[in-house]
Design a protein around this motif. Structure first.
Motif, PDB file in Angstrom:
ATOM      1  N   PHE A 113       0.888  -1.296   0.013  1.00 55.86           N
ATOM      2  CA  PHE A 113      -0.147  -0.048   0.202  1.00 55.86           C
ATOM      3  C   PHE A 113       0.877   1.362   0.009  1.00 55.86           C
ATOM      4  CE2 PHE A 113      -2.878  -3.215   0.984  1.00 55.86           C
ATOM      5  CZ  PHE A 113      -4.105  -2.812   0.254  1.00 55.86           C
ATOM      6  N   VAL A 114       0.434   2.125  -0.969  1.00 58.04           N
ATOM      7  CA  VAL A 114       1.471   3.357  -0.985  1.00 58.04           C
ATOM      8  C   VAL A 114       0.649   4.686  -1.247  1.00 58.04           C
ATOM      9  CG1 VAL A 114       3.136   2.059  -2.441  1.00 58.04           C
ATOM     10  CG2 VAL A 114       1.250   3.268  -3.767  1.00 58.04           C
ATOM     11  N   ASN A 115       1.087   5.874  -0.892  1.00 62.18           N
ATOM     12  CA  ASN A 115       0.251   6.909  -1.309  1.00 62.18           C
ATOM     13  C   ASN A 115       0.000   7.194  -2.508  1.00 62.18           C
ATOM     14  OD1 ASN A 115       0.402  10.081  -2.078  1.00 62.18           O
ATOM     15  ND2 ASN A 115      -0.359  10.146   0.243  1.00 62.18           N
ATOM     16  N   ARG A 116      -1.331   7.393  -2.971  1.00 62.30           N
ATOM     17  CA  ARG A 116      -1.785   7.486  -4.231  1.00 62.30           C
ATOM     18  C   ARG A 116      -0.693   8.422  -5.178  1.00 62.30           C
ATOM     19  NH1 ARG A 116      -6.218   6.495  -7.054  1.00 62.30           N
ATOM     20  NH2 ARG A 116      -7.381   6.118  -5.301  1.00 62.30           N
ATOM     21  N   HIS A 117      -0.509   9.671  -4.332  1.00 59.67           N
ATOM     22  CA  HIS A 117       0.366  10.694  -5.373  1.00 59.67           C
ATOM     23  C   HIS A 117       1.822  10.417  -5.221  1.00 59.67           C
ATOM     24  CE1 HIS A 117      -3.413  12.600  -5.916  1.00 59.67           C
ATOM     25  NE2 HIS A 117      -3.699  12.593  -4.556  1.00 59.67           N
ATOM     26  N   THR A 118       2.399  10.194  -4.228  1.00 52.16           N
ATOM     27  CA  THR A 118       3.884  10.072  -4.081  1.00 52.16           C
ATOM     28  C   THR A 118       4.464   8.608  -4.214  1.00 52.16           C
ATOM     29  OG1 THR A 118       3.705   9.274  -1.638  1.00 52.16           O
ATOM     30  CG2 THR A 118       3.646  11.705  -2.035  1.00 52.16           C
ATOM     31  N   ARG A 119       3.519   7.705  -4.487  1.00 57.56           N
ATOM     32  CA  ARG A 119       3.941   6.159  -4.463  1.00 57.56           C
ATOM     33  C   ARG A 119       4.750   5.680  -3.445  1.00 57.56           C
ATOM     34  NH1 ARG A 119      -0.333   6.399  -7.823  1.00 57.56           N
ATOM     35  NH2 ARG A 119      -0.236   5.366  -9.814  1.00 57.56           N
ATOM     36  N   ARG A 120       4.919   6.342  -2.287  1.00 57.89           N
ATOM     37  CA  ARG A 120       5.703   5.738  -1.187  1.00 57.89           C
ATOM     38  C   ARG A 120       4.794   5.010  -0.267  1.00 57.89           C
ATOM     39  NH1 ARG A 120      10.406   5.332  -1.867  1.00 57.89           N
ATOM     40  NH2 ARG A 120      10.753   5.405   0.247  1.00 57.89           N
ATOM     41  N   PRO A 121       5.540   3.935   0.403  1.00 57.52           N
ATOM     42  CA  PRO A 121       4.863   2.997   1.208  1.00 57.52           C
ATOM     43  C   PRO A 121       3.921   3.772   2.104  1.00 57.52           C
ATOM     44  CG  PRO A 121       6.861   1.958   0.730  1.00 57.52           C
ATOM     45  CD  PRO A 121       6.810   3.589   0.294  1.00 57.52           C
ATOM     46  N   ALA A 122       2.803   3.232   2.583  1.00 50.69           N
ATOM     47  CA  ALA A 122       1.903   3.924   3.400  1.00 50.69           C
ATOM     48  C   ALA A 122       1.077   2.991   4.552  1.00 50.69           C
ATOM     49  CB  ALA A 122       0.625   4.646   2.632  1.00 50.69           C
ATOM     50  N   GLU A 123       1.352   3.238   5.775  1.00 57.35           N
ATOM     51  CA  GLU A 123       0.622   2.157   6.630  1.00 57.35           C
ATOM     52  C   GLU A 123      -0.688   1.856   6.334  1.00 57.35           C
ATOM     53  OE1 GLU A 123       0.617   1.912  11.558  1.00 57.35           O
ATOM     54  OE2 GLU A 123       1.380   3.532  10.520  1.00 57.35           O
ATOM     55  N   ILE A 124      -0.887   0.421   6.471  1.00 57.40           N
ATOM     56  CA  ILE A 124      -2.455  -0.005   6.298  1.00 57.40           C
ATOM     57  C   ILE A 124      -3.039   0.294   7.676  1.00 57.40           C
ATOM     58  CG2 ILE A 124      -3.902  -2.038   6.100  1.00 57.40           C
ATOM     59  CD1 ILE A 124      -1.298  -3.313   4.775  1.00 57.40           C
ATOM     60  N   THR A 125      -4.057   1.110   7.406  1.00 51.55           N
ATOM     61  CA  THR A 125      -4.936   1.508   8.797  1.00 51.55           C
ATOM     62  C   THR A 125      -6.415   1.213   8.701  1.00 51.55           C
ATOM     63  OG1 THR A 125      -5.428   3.679   7.617  1.00 51.55           O
ATOM     64  CG2 THR A 125      -3.313   3.603   8.781  1.00 51.55           C
ATOM     65  N   THR A 126      -7.111   1.552   9.692  1.00 51.01           N
ATOM     66  CA  THR A 126      -8.544   1.349   9.838  1.00 51.01           C
ATOM     67  C   THR A 126      -9.175   2.201   8.557  1.00 51.01           C
ATOM     68  OG1 THR A 126      -8.345   1.322  11.944  1.00 51.01           O
ATOM     69  CG2 THR A 126     -10.385   1.637  11.268  1.00 51.01           C
ATOM     70  N   PRO A 127     -10.306   1.570   7.929  1.00 50.48           N
ATOM     71  CA  PRO A 127     -10.829   0.286   8.341  1.00 50.48           C
ATOM     72  C   PRO A 127     -10.110  -1.041   7.475  1.00 50.48           C
ATOM     73  CG  PRO A 127     -11.936   1.475   6.465  1.00 50.48           C
ATOM     74  CD  PRO A 127     -10.904   2.127   6.934  1.00 50.48           C
ATOM     75  N   LEU A 128      -9.029  -0.572   6.763  1.00 50.62           N
ATOM     76  CA  LEU A 128      -8.618  -1.917   5.825  1.00 50.62           C
ATOM     77  C   LEU A 128      -7.743  -2.887   6.849  1.00 50.62           C
ATOM     78  CD1 LEU A 128      -8.353  -2.876   3.050  1.00 50.62           C
ATOM     79  CD2 LEU A 128      -6.299  -1.455   2.885  1.00 50.62           C
ATOM     80  N   ARG A 129      -6.851  -2.425   7.840  1.00 50.47           N
ATOM     81  CA  ARG A 129      -6.398  -3.378   8.586  1.00 50.47           C
ATOM     82  C   ARG A 129      -7.175  -4.426   9.255  1.00 50.47           C
ATOM     83  NH1 ARG A 129      -1.640  -4.670  10.160  1.00 50.47           N
ATOM     84  NH2 ARG A 129      -0.405  -3.036   9.296  1.00 50.47           N
ATOM     85  N   PRO A 130      -8.289  -3.863   9.976  1.00 49.05           N
ATOM     86  CA  PRO A 130      -8.908  -5.031  10.736  1.00 49.05           C
ATOM     87  C   PRO A 130      -9.741  -5.959   9.623  1.00 49.05           C
ATOM     88  CG  PRO A 130      -9.677  -2.686  11.474  1.00 49.05           C
ATOM     89  CD  PRO A 130      -8.636  -2.572  10.354  1.00 49.05           C
ATOM     90  N   ALA A 131     -10.207  -5.337   8.623  1.00 46.91           N
ATOM     91  CA  ALA A 131     -10.707  -6.472   7.431  1.00 46.91           C
ATOM     92  C   ALA A 131      -9.865  -7.339   7.325  1.00 46.91           C
ATOM     93  CB  ALA A 131     -11.146  -5.491   6.378  1.00 46.91           C
ATOM     94  N   LEU A 132      -8.486  -6.992   6.907  1.00 49.78           N
ATOM     95  CA  LEU A 132      -7.343  -7.877   6.434  1.00 49.78           C
ATOM     96  C   LEU A 132      -7.216  -9.008   7.752  1.00 49.78           C
ATOM     97  CD1 LEU A 132      -5.056  -5.466   4.632  1.00 49.78           C
ATOM     98  CD2 LEU A 132      -6.481  -7.237   3.638  1.00 49.78           C
ATOM     99  N   GLU A 133      -7.107  -8.326   8.679  1.00 42.54           N
ATOM    100  CA  GLU A 133      -6.906  -9.242  10.157  1.00 42.54           C
ATOM    101  C   GLU A 133      -7.994 -10.431  10.188  1.00 42.54           C
ATOM    102  OE1 GLU A 133      -6.933  -6.398  13.247  1.00 42.54           O
ATOM    103  OE2 GLU A 133      -4.681  -6.228  12.913  1.00 42.54           O
ATOM    104  N   LYS A 134      -9.267 -10.002   9.870  1.00 50.32           N
ATOM    105  CA  LYS A 134     -10.103 -11.096   9.580  1.00 50.32           C
ATOM    106  C   LYS A 134      -9.813 -12.356   8.612  1.00 50.32           C
ATOM    107  CE  LYS A 134     -14.120  -8.171  10.576  1.00 50.32           C
ATOM    108  NZ  LYS A 134     -15.318  -7.645   9.928  1.00 50.32           N
ATOM    109  N   LEU A 135      -8.930 -12.090   7.606  1.00 51.56           N
ATOM    110  CA  LEU A 135      -8.598 -13.100   6.501  1.00 51.56           C
ATOM    111  C   LEU A 135      -7.507 -13.849   7.048  1.00 51.56           C
ATOM    112  CD1 LEU A 135      -9.185 -11.363   3.334  1.00 51.56           C
ATOM    113  CD2 LEU A 135     -10.660 -12.717   4.234  1.00 51.56           C
ATOM    114  N   LEU A 136      -6.549 -13.575   8.209  1.00 53.38           N
ATOM    115  CA  LEU A 136      -5.433 -14.328   8.450  1.00 53.38           C
ATOM    116  C   LEU A 136      -5.898 -15.755   8.656  1.00 53.38           C
ATOM    117  CD1 LEU A 136      -3.818 -11.518  10.903  1.00 53.38           C
ATOM    118  CD2 LEU A 136      -2.553 -12.626   8.726  1.00 53.38           C
ATOM    119  N   ARG A 137      -5.159 -16.476   8.175  1.00 53.23           N
ATOM    120  CA  ARG A 137      -5.575 -17.940   8.345  1.00 53.23           C
ATOM    121  C   ARG A 137      -5.184 -18.578   9.638  1.00 53.23           C
ATOM    122  NH1 ARG A 137      -0.802 -21.041   4.686  1.00 53.23           N
ATOM    123  NH2 ARG A 137       0.918 -19.940   5.439  1.00 53.23           N
ATOM    124  N   PRO A 138      -5.988 -19.407  10.135  1.00 54.06           N
ATOM    125  CA  PRO A 138      -5.775 -19.821  11.714  1.00 54.06           C
ATOM    126  C   PRO A 138      -4.570 -20.589  11.765  1.00 54.06           C
ATOM    127  CG  PRO A 138      -7.728 -20.786  10.768  1.00 54.06           C
ATOM    128  CD  PRO A 138      -6.987 -19.850   9.677  1.00 54.06           C
TER     129      PRO A 138
END
Length: 138
Positions: A113-138
């Motif tokens: 995940f990157v900033n749309r304009h700078t293309r520099r890496p961007a931290e995965i934040t809410t609400p995306l991070r909790p959604a991705l955490e739901k997909l973590l395999r057990p």
């Protein structure tokens, strides 16, 4: 095996997905994986693909083909997260023919995940991070 995947999406095949050999062409498998991932990110993670500050760029993908898929059968795509980092996520996707327990193909797909304009890496934040955490395999 099906029980290893967390989220499911049924994707219709199209007439043009088949190649001259009578099965779905290999490049279409990547489109199925991309569709399963982005469907989830938009629906469950609130990803704004048109105007959001951050976007996910694919930096790596792979696919192991095991059995043919063909139109008109739909594809059942299973999705899980194998690794969730600060700005990246590695998905694992299984593509199944209906009613089968063994995947026709298994793939990986890594987003940074990157900033749309700078293309520099961007931290995965809410609400995306909790959604991705739901997909973590057990």
């Amino acid at each position: 095996m099906r029980d290893g995947y967390v989220r499911w999406l049924t994707i219709p095949t199209r007439w043009g997905d088949n190649d001259v050999y009578g099965h779905v062409n290999n490049v279409v498998y990547y489109a199925f994986m991309d569709t399963a991932i982005n469907n989830y990110l938009i629906a469950e993670g609130g990803l704004d693909i048109h105007g959001g500050a951050n976007i996910g760029l694919c930096v790596q993908s792979s696919c192991e083909f095991r059995a043919p898929l063909a139109f008109p059968e739909p594809v059942e795509a299973g999705l899980r997260v194998a690794h969730l980092g600060r700005s990246s996520v590695r998905y694992e996707i299984g593509l199944f023919a209906p009613g089968t327990d063994t995947p026709a193909a298994e793939g990986t797909f890594t987003h940074v995940f990157v900033n749309r304009h700078t293309r520099r890496p961007a931290e995965i934040t809410t609400p995306l991070r909790p959604a991705l955490e739901k997909l973590l395999r057990p």
